[in-house]
Design an enzyme around this catalytic site. Structure first.
Site, PDB file in Angstrom:
ATOM      1  N   ARG A 111       2.905   3.770  15.167  1.00  0.00           N
ATOM      2  CA  ARG A 111       1.736   3.541  14.320  1.00  0.00           C
ATOM      3  C   ARG A 111       0.476   4.022  15.026  1.00  0.00           C
ATOM      4  O   ARG A 111       0.352   3.902  16.249  1.00  0.00           O
ATOM      5  CB  ARG A 111       1.631   2.033  14.070  1.00  0.00           C
ATOM      6  CG  ARG A 111       0.550   1.602  13.089  1.00  0.00           C
ATOM      7  CD  ARG A 111       0.851   2.045  11.708  1.00  0.00           C
ATOM      8  NE  ARG A 111       0.114   1.286  10.708  1.00  0.00           N
ATOM      9  CZ  ARG A 111       0.034   1.655   9.424  1.00  0.00           C
ATOM     10  NH1 ARG A 111       0.650   2.748   8.995  1.00  0.00           N
ATOM     11  NH2 ARG A 111      -0.628   0.923   8.562  1.00  0.00           N
ATOM     12  N   THR A 408       2.797   9.100   1.883  1.00  0.00           N
ATOM     13  CA  THR A 408       3.842   8.891   2.879  1.00  0.00           C
ATOM     14  C   THR A 408       5.169   9.556   2.494  1.00  0.00           C
ATOM     15  O   THR A 408       5.344   9.992   1.371  1.00  0.00           O
ATOM     16  CB  THR A 408       4.045   7.375   3.110  1.00  0.00           C
ATOM     17  OG1 THR A 408       2.807   6.801   3.381  1.00  0.00           O
ATOM     18  CG2 THR A 408       4.982   7.056   4.225  1.00  0.00           C
ATOM     19  N   THR A 426       3.734   9.042   7.893  1.00  0.00           N
ATOM     20  CA  THR A 426       2.608   9.027   6.955  1.00  0.00           C
ATOM     21  C   THR A 426       1.334   9.561   7.583  1.00  0.00           C
ATOM     22  O   THR A 426       1.222   9.608   8.817  1.00  0.00           O
ATOM     23  CB  THR A 426       2.366   7.562   6.495  1.00  0.00           C
ATOM     24  OG1 THR A 426       1.355   7.549   5.494  1.00  0.00           O
ATOM     25  CG2 THR A 426       1.927   6.673   7.640  1.00  0.00           C
ATOM     26  N   GLU A 428      -1.200   8.168   5.637  1.00  0.00           N
ATOM     27  CA  GLU A 428      -1.778   7.153   4.746  1.00  0.00           C
ATOM     28  C   GLU A 428      -2.011   7.710   3.356  1.00  0.00           C
ATOM     29  O   GLU A 428      -1.061   7.960   2.645  1.00  0.00           O
ATOM     30  CB  GLU A 428      -3.049   6.565   5.361  1.00  0.00           C
ATOM     31  CG  GLU A 428      -3.602   5.238   4.836  1.00  0.00           C
ATOM     32  CD  GLU A 428      -3.236   4.707   3.477  1.00  0.00           C
ATOM     33  OE1 GLU A 428      -2.067   4.313   3.296  1.00  0.00           O
ATOM     34  OE2 GLU A 428      -4.112   4.600   2.611  1.00  0.00           O
ATOM     35  N   GLU A 447      -5.397   6.233   8.521  1.00  0.00           N
ATOM     36  CA  GLU A 447      -4.577   5.011   8.588  1.00  0.00           C
ATOM     37  C   GLU A 447      -5.392   3.745   8.810  1.00  0.00           C
ATOM     38  O   GLU A 447      -4.978   2.647   8.440  1.00  0.00           O
ATOM     39  CB  GLU A 447      -3.547   5.155   9.715  1.00  0.00           C
ATOM     40  CG  GLU A 447      -2.223   4.502   9.399  1.00  0.00           C
ATOM     41  CD  GLU A 447      -1.441   5.273   8.353  1.00  0.00           C
ATOM     42  OE1 GLU A 447      -1.051   4.649   7.361  1.00  0.00           O
ATOM     43  OE2 GLU A 447      -1.237   6.490   8.508  1.00  0.00           O
ATOM     44  N   ASP A 450      -5.939   0.839   6.485  1.00  0.00           N
ATOM     45  CA  ASP A 450      -4.944  -0.226   6.272  1.00  0.00           C
ATOM     46  C   ASP A 450      -5.364  -1.541   6.937  1.00  0.00           C
ATOM     47  O   ASP A 450      -4.715  -2.572   6.735  1.00  0.00           O
ATOM     48  CB  ASP A 450      -3.565   0.191   6.809  1.00  0.00           C
ATOM     49  CG  ASP A 450      -2.784   1.033   5.801  1.00  0.00           C
ATOM     50  OD1 ASP A 450      -3.289   1.257   4.686  1.00  0.00           O
ATOM     51  OD2 ASP A 450      -1.669   1.465   6.141  1.00  0.00           O
ATOM     52  N   SER A 475       3.123  -1.293   5.565  1.00  0.00           N
ATOM     53  CA  SER A 475       4.185  -1.783   4.685  1.00  0.00           C
ATOM     54  C   SER A 475       5.457  -0.970   4.840  1.00  0.00           C
ATOM     55  O   SER A 475       6.430  -1.212   4.126  1.00  0.00           O
ATOM     56  CB  SER A 475       3.740  -1.684   3.225  1.00  0.00           C
ATOM     57  OG  SER A 475       2.599  -2.448   3.019  1.00  0.00           O
ATOM     58  N   GLY A 496       2.919   2.915  -0.072  1.00  0.00           N
ATOM     59  CA  GLY A 496       1.981   1.868   0.347  1.00  0.00           C
ATOM     60  C   GLY A 496       2.635   0.501   0.235  1.00  0.00           C
ATOM     61  O   GLY A 496       3.796   0.309   0.619  1.00  0.00           O
TER      62      GLY A 496
HETATM   63  N1  GLU Z   1      -0.426   3.468   5.079  1.00  0.00           N
HETATM   64  C1  GLU Z   1       0.627   2.842   4.365  1.00  0.00           C
HETATM   65  C2  GLU Z   1       1.384   1.868   5.210  1.00  0.00           C
HETATM   66  O1  GLU Z   1       1.460   2.052   6.373  1.00  0.00           O
HETATM   67  C3  GLU Z   1       1.602   3.830   3.846  1.00  0.00           C
HETATM   68  C4  GLU Z   1       0.969   4.690   2.848  1.00  0.00           C
HETATM   69  C5  GLU Z   1       1.831   4.943   1.684  1.00  0.00           C
HETATM   70  O2  GLU Z   1       3.028   4.804   1.666  1.00  0.00           O
HETATM   71  O3  GLU Z   1       1.217   5.289   0.718  1.00  0.00           O
HETATM   72  O4  GLU Z   1       1.924   0.943   4.729  1.00  0.00           O
END
Ligand code: GLU
Length: 598
Positions: A111, A408, A426, A428, A447, A450, A475, A496
């Site tokens: 991450r 993602t 991803t 984001e 990112e 988030d 997520s 997301g």
């Molecule tokens: N940034 C999101 C996450 O880490 C993922 C983005 C997405 O799947 O649209 O959960």
């Protein structure tokens, strides 16, 4: 056997002589993107991604003696070329790996991290959060990329091939170009206004000032050079010229002179890049109806929230439930698990996350006793009382819903030795921050949006405020399921906050509702994230399920598309069934090493 090869090298080379734009119109009419198959069955290994070129890059590794890790990184690097708005070198992700030799499941937390100078009020101005859209397209939201370290570590620890070999298909793809398809064009069109404000992004993705036409060839030689540098030096490239360019771009975003957009600068330094640490973490684990379900622990909320919901569902016997009741209790379980997720999950290196308690069967029993098979819990429900016993505990204050973008990408791979990878990566938002590092060929992530920008009125969000070096809560839910100690399923999705409900729905459909994996992936998707209304795809409306669930009291809102699953299953005879989306995002591509339909 299906057509798999597509040779662009000669074509792209010839066109390069007659044009200076990156997207090359085909003089003999538009080229066709390569074929894609949503399902493949066979032996010897498999690769599933959203994109045929990326799947083929992974397959090239398997064919030449590489393992599932080599295939996963080769596919991920290719996605950085063909799906540059979803994932790439400037982003992060979570890598889950079943190692056949030891029977262990490993996870890599790649991450992105916040710069050391980022305080908890970083996204506030005069005490109020800055507009979300402004935060998205900013240097401020760019986290230190974790993808280079993920690729380096995975290949070093578990790969069989050299990075230069693993990156080669992606380098060729970037150099020679790929054929633009409808999904790529429409994602570019959706971002065209943002991209136009950043000359380096416009030059790459708006050739001639407009989104590239379907059937034209898009090249990215700068990214090929970045990948070559990575193949030579590994993640240390972030401590050299490429890192210096990232920092210069983040701290002084190169905006077009005529742009009117306010683009805030970021706080990243070269020290932040040098200080980035990839973390190998113990996976989350729950026993679901005798299966071992492994997922991604915090900083992602994927493993804990899918796991808690499964634990809640474990208290019901599917044999005693109708199909509609299975859907109903799944929606209720995700509602309850989401309430806890929104309050408790953050970066475990910065906040105390009560992971053990959240994943304990006792806590699940306490949560499950709120569920009634004949009525619907009013949402938002409150998070549970972690200190209570197994009784039906009193409720606390409701937790606010969170927001996360619909972007993602997810991929799965397996090899002849029985290793399996489930990898979600991803930048984001679709199109990330929209800021390309000039001359380097990749878009930077956004990112850090988030993070919760502030604590909500109900008190939720404190665990996920920004902080120096902190990872924003994710997520992403790359998942591997073992049966009798052997891999059975691997799956994951973008989307997301809907990632969690998508993974949950596919698992429950496969395990409890008697659907095959392709059926479970194709089924209309629902997402209940502790909101008054359940999001549902158009195909759900008018079905008997909708009627029955509405009669129970569920309310629905329509969402065009939820998630894009990549999955695989080991069939009882040992063959692998590789499963991509048949429709969503234009369909994905599943391939196996030795196809065998019987
Ligand atoms: N940034 C999101 C996450 O880490 C993922 C983005 C997405 O799947 O649209 O959960």
């Amino acid at each position: 056997m299906k057509r798999r090869t597509y040779r662009l090298g000669a074509l792209a080379g010839a066109f390069a002589l007659v044009t200076t734009t990156m997207a090359t119109p085909a003089t003999a009419g538009p080229l066709s993107p390569p074929d894609r198959d949503p399902v493949a069955v066979g032996r010897g290994g498999a690769v599933v991604t959203v994109d045929p070129d990326a799947t083929s890059a992974g397959m090239e590794m398997l064919r030449s003696g590489g393992n599932a890790v080599d295939a996963a990184i080769a596919a991920a690097a290719a996605l950085g070329v063909t799906e540059p708005y979803s994932a790439g070198f400037g982003g992060g992700g979570y890598f889950v790996y079943y190692e056949a030799a030891t029977g262990r499941v490993h996870t890599l937390d790649g991450r992105e991290t916040a710069p050391a100078a980022m305080g908890e009020d970083a996204f506030l101005e005069d005490g109020a959060p800055i507009p979300f859209a402004e935060a998205v397209t900013s240097g401020l939201s760019v986290g230190v990329p974790g993808t280079p370290a993920t690729w380096e570590h995975a290949l070093d620890e578990w790969g069989r091939k050299r990075p230069a070999t693993v990156l080669r298909p992606a380098i060729e793809l970037a150099e020679e170009g790929f054929v633009v398809d409808e999904t790529f064009r429409s994602q570019t069109r959706d971002n065209a206004e943002r991209f136009a404000d950043f000359p380096a992004t416009a030059e790459l993705f708006l050739p001639g000032g407009a989104p590239p036409e379907v059937g034209t060839v898009l090249r990215n030689p700068d990214l090929a050079d970045t990948y070559r540098a990575f193949a030579r030096e590994g993640a240390a490239v972030l401590e050299g010229d490429i890192g210096a360019d990232i920092v210069a771009t983040v701290t002084d975003p190169p905006v077009a002179p005529d742009a009117t957009r306010e683009v805030r600068a970021g706080l990243m330094t070269t020290d932040d890049l040098a200080a980035y640490e990839l973390v190998e973490r113990a996976p989350t684990h729950v026993d679901y109806r005798g299966l071992d379900v492994y997922g991604m622990p915090p900083s992602s909320s994927g493993g804990s929230t899918v796991g808690e919901a499964l634990n809640i569902l474990s208290t019901f016997d599917p044999a005693e439930l109708s199909q509609e009741e299975i859907r109903h209790v799944t929606l209720e379980a995700s509602k309850l698990a989401y309430a806890d997720r929104n309050v408790h999950i953050g970066d475990p290196d910065h906040v105390d996350v009560p992971l053990e308690r959240l994943l304990s069967p006792e806590y699940a029993a306490q949560r499950a006793c709120h569920i009634d098979t004949a009525s619907v819990l009013a949402a938002p429900v409150a998070p549970g009382d972690l200190d209570a016993g197994a009784g039906c505990a009193e409720e606390g204050a409701p937790a606010a819903e969170n927001r996360e973008g619909p972007s993602t990408t997810h991929l799965v791979t397996a090899d002849r030795w029985g290793n399996v990878v489930s990898y979600t990566l991803t930048i984001e938002q679709t199109g990330g921050s929209a800021i390309t590092v000039p001359g380097r060929g990749f878009i930077l992530n956004n990112e850090l949006t988030d993070f919760d920008f502030q604590v909500s009125a109900s008190g939720a969000g404190a665990a996920n405020l920004p902080g120096p070096g902190k990872r924003p809560r994710s997520s992403m839910a790359p998942t591997i399921v073992l049966r009798d100690g052997e891999p059975w399923l691997a799956l994951g999705s973008p989307g997301g906050a809907t990632i969690i409900t998508t993974v949950l729905q596919v698992l429950v459909d496969r395990v409890d509702a008697g659907r095959s994996l392709p059926e479970a992936v194709a089924a209309p998707r629902l997402s209940q994230r502790n909101a008054e209304r359940v999001q549902a795809e158009p195909a759900f409306f008018g079905t008997p399920d909708e009627k029955a669930l509405s009669e129970l009291g569920h309310l629905f809102s329509q969402t065009a598309e939820i998630g894009a699953v990549a999955a695989l299953e080991y069939l009882p005879d040992g063959r692998i069934q590789a499963v991509a989306e048949p429709e969503r995002r234009g369909g994905g591509d599943a391939q196996v090493l030795r196809p065998s339909w019987r």
